[in-house]
Enzyme design. Structure first.
Site, short mmCIF file in Angstrom:
data_model
loop_
_atom_site.label_atom_id
_atom_site.label_comp_id
_atom_site.label_asym_id
_atom_site.label_seq_id
_atom_site.Cartn_x
_atom_site.Cartn_y
_atom_site.Cartn_z
N ARG A 10 0.85 -1.20 0.00
CA ARG A 10 0.00 0.00 0.00
C ARG A 10 0.88 1.24 0.00
O ARG A 10 1.72 1.41 0.89
CB ARG A 10 -0.91 0.02 1.24
CG ARG A 10 -1.89 1.21 1.21
CD ARG A 10 -2.80 1.20 2.42
NE ARG A 10 -2.08 1.50 3.62
CZ ARG A 10 -2.22 2.62 4.34
NH1 ARG A 10 -3.08 3.53 3.99
NH2 ARG A 10 -1.52 2.79 5.44
N HIS A 31 -2.58 10.62 1.82
CA HIS A 31 -1.91 10.35 3.10
C HIS A 31 -1.21 11.66 3.50
O HIS A 31 -0.01 11.73 3.56
CB HIS A 31 -0.94 9.18 2.95
CG HIS A 31 -0.49 8.57 4.24
ND1 HIS A 31 -0.49 7.21 4.48
CD2 HIS A 31 -0.02 9.12 5.38
CE1 HIS A 31 -0.02 6.96 5.68
NE2 HIS A 31 0.28 8.11 6.26
N GLU A 42 -6.24 7.45 7.57
CA GLU A 42 -6.43 8.03 8.91
C GLU A 42 -7.02 9.43 8.86
O GLU A 42 -6.40 10.39 9.34
CB GLU A 42 -5.11 8.04 9.69
CG GLU A 42 -4.53 6.65 9.88
CD GLU A 42 -3.28 6.65 10.75
OE1 GLU A 42 -2.90 7.71 11.28
OE2 GLU A 42 -2.69 5.57 10.91
N ASN A 47 -5.92 0.78 10.65
CA ASN A 47 -4.62 1.11 11.24
C ASN A 47 -4.79 1.14 12.75
O ASN A 47 -5.73 1.76 13.26
CB ASN A 47 -4.15 2.50 10.78
CG ASN A 47 -3.84 2.55 9.29
OD1 ASN A 47 -3.98 1.56 8.59
ND2 ASN A 47 -3.41 3.71 8.82
N TYR A 86 -2.38 1.06 16.56
CA TYR A 86 -1.10 0.95 17.27
C TYR A 86 -1.29 0.70 18.76
O TYR A 86 -0.56 -0.08 19.35
CB TYR A 86 -0.27 2.23 17.07
CG TYR A 86 0.20 2.37 15.64
CD1 TYR A 86 1.42 1.84 15.24
CD2 TYR A 86 -0.59 2.98 14.69
CE1 TYR A 86 1.84 1.93 13.92
CE2 TYR A 86 -0.18 3.08 13.37
CZ TYR A 86 1.04 2.55 12.99
OH TYR A 86 1.45 2.63 11.68
N GLU A 128 -2.00 -0.80 8.76
CA GLU A 128 -0.84 -0.28 9.49
C GLU A 128 -0.84 -0.88 10.88
O GLU A 128 -1.88 -0.88 11.56
CB GLU A 128 -0.87 1.25 9.66
CG GLU A 128 -0.48 2.03 8.46
CD GLU A 128 -0.31 3.53 8.76
OE1 GLU A 128 0.04 3.88 9.91
OE2 GLU A 128 -0.55 4.31 7.85
#
Ligand code: IFM
Length: 446
Positions: free
Chosen positions: A78, A122, A168, A292, A294, A350
């Site tokens: 990606r 992005h 995002e 995504n 984290y 991600e």
């Protein structure tokens, strides 16, 4: 131990990157500046005065990078397109040399057996649009974004099957238009809400344009960053704060896009920004969702206009170089919730961690910490699948160490180390670990 055979046949393995973070070549072949060129040139905005001028020089070294993806056994990559490389003014005349770069990159990926997954945005808005008052705080950007999507669909639609509109949207609207710590450096509640609504509208307009231009069977999605909002304490006030954080950080950009409706709290905040027909304009059925993730985020009550502020992870929590809490169970939960709530195939687009490891005397980068992280987060993917989540792939962030926005080149997220002086690439231990997994061999931890 994570075993390749625990993942279903056809599970997609790959990596993600973003144009401004890796391409460099900021003034080459007719590229126009983006808001990040201007922002990073302002003293004090980015740590150490770092810029994306050269970054990983992927623009010139993409063949070497694609070869590394192939030897990692990845089946998908990606990347994002730099809007100002293909439309230097953000609208109007296209830049043939800029388009040609993405044409060559796509062909190279396909030649190496890697599916190109193209993300339209992005975070690197053409500076010309911002300067003309046509950035995300303006509703007039909506048709311009759709035109940009149409241009790329015409160029690459015959070879790129998987498309994403935004990476995002929650993060870049908040960081760049609310907190002012990312480009274009706007601060305030009103600009944040403006940006959120216009990004949502631009998503809907772009999906319709893509559907009109792309061949049948093309797969269109979007990529939210969903981080569970956790109250810092068990108090009622902190629980209320977490609900508010969840509304603005997770739901405001995801619910209208994937469900066609703002949640009640966001709707109240938006007020008359939402005109009749807007929710219908935002919603366009999608084929996939890129998640995504984290870490969880913590909220405590605060008497500001939002009623919350970010809090630190619990005392003693394991954190990464970014200060983010390592909590794989939160990943499992968010995968299950996302799959249930939005009812689309989910691909992790991600996930990963930052460290600052450099090659040792033998020239090797032994990032055992990252392997340990990946092992636990991939375990969470398996747990989520066992819990019913329709998770079909995992693309690590990131292929290469790169420009980490306002933090410059300090945090290294790559599975491939980049020496920013020589631009030499060194695959890290985590690269070899993931390659073995993607290639079908069982791999044990560090
Ligand atoms: O580098 C970023 C990326 O651009 C968006 N998602 C989070 C990454 C790590 O901060």
């Amino acid at each position: 131990m994570i075993r390749a055979e625990d993942f279903p046949a056809g599970f997609v393995w790959g990596a993600s990157t973003a144009s401004y973070q890796i391409e460099g070549a900021h003034d080459v072949d007719g590229r126009g500046p983006s808001i990040w060129d201007a922002f990073s040139a302002e003293p004090g905005r980015v740590k150490n005065g770092d810029t994306g001028n050269i970054a990983c020089d992927h623009y010139h070294r993409y063949r070497e990078d694609v070869a590394l993806m192939r030897t990692a056994n990845f089946s998908a990559y990606r990347f994002s397109v730099s809007w100002s490389r293909v439309l230097p003014e953000g609208r109007g005349a296209a830049n043939a040399a800029g388009l040609d770069f993405y044409d060559r990159l796509t062909d190279e990926l396909l030649a190496q057996g890697i599916e190109p997954w193209l993300c339209l945005y992005h975070w690197d808005l053409p500076l010309a649009l911002h300067e003309a008052g046509l950035g995300w705080t303006s509703r007039e950007i909506v048709p311009l974004f759709a035109d940009y999507a149409g241009l790329l669909a015409q160029l690459l639609g015959d070879r790129v099957a998987r498309w994403a509109t935004f990476n995002e949207p929650n993060m870049f609207t908040m960081l760049g238009h609310g907190a002012g710590v990312h480009a274009p450096g706007l601060r305030g509640r009103e600009t944040w809400l403006d940006a959120v609504h216009h990004v949502n509208l631009a998503h809907g307009a772009a999906v319709r344009r893509l559907r009109a231009e792309l061949p049948a069977g093309s797969l269109i999605g979007s990529v939210p960053n969903l981080q569970p909002a956790v109250p810092a304490t068990d108090s009622g006030a902190d629980r209320e704060a977490a609900a508010r954080m969840d509304a603005v950080m997770n739901r405001a950009t995801a619910d209208p896009v994937f469900l066609g409706k703002y949640d009640p709290l966001t709707r109240e905040w938006m007020g008359d920004r939402i005109r009749p027909g807007d929710e219908e304009a935002i919603y366009a059925p999608l084929d996939w969702l890129g998640l995504n993730h984290y870490s969880p985020q913590y909220a405590s009550a605060h008497p500001n206009s939002w009623g919350f502020r970010m809090a630190d992870p619990p005392e003693g929590a394991e954190t990464t170089l970014m200060g983010w809490h390592v909590k794989p169970e939160a990943f499992r939960d968010v995968l299950i919730e996302t799959s249930e709530r939005y009812r689309l195939p989910v691909y992790v687009t991600e996930n990963g961690m930052a460290d600052d490891g450099e090659p040792d005397a033998a020239g090797e980068v032994n990032d055992a910490g990252r392997i340990h992280y990946l092992e636990r987060y991939l375990g969470a993917v398996l747990d989520a699948r066992a819990g019913g989540a329709d998770v079909r792939g995992y693309l690590v962030w990131s292929m290469l160490d790169n420009f980490e926005w306002a933090m410059g080149y300090g945090p290294r997220f790559g599975i491939v180390h980049v020496d920013y002086q020589t631009l030499r690439r060194t695959p890290k231990a985590s690269y070899h670990w993931l390659a073995a997994l993607a290639g079908g061999s069982a791999v044990s931890g560090p």
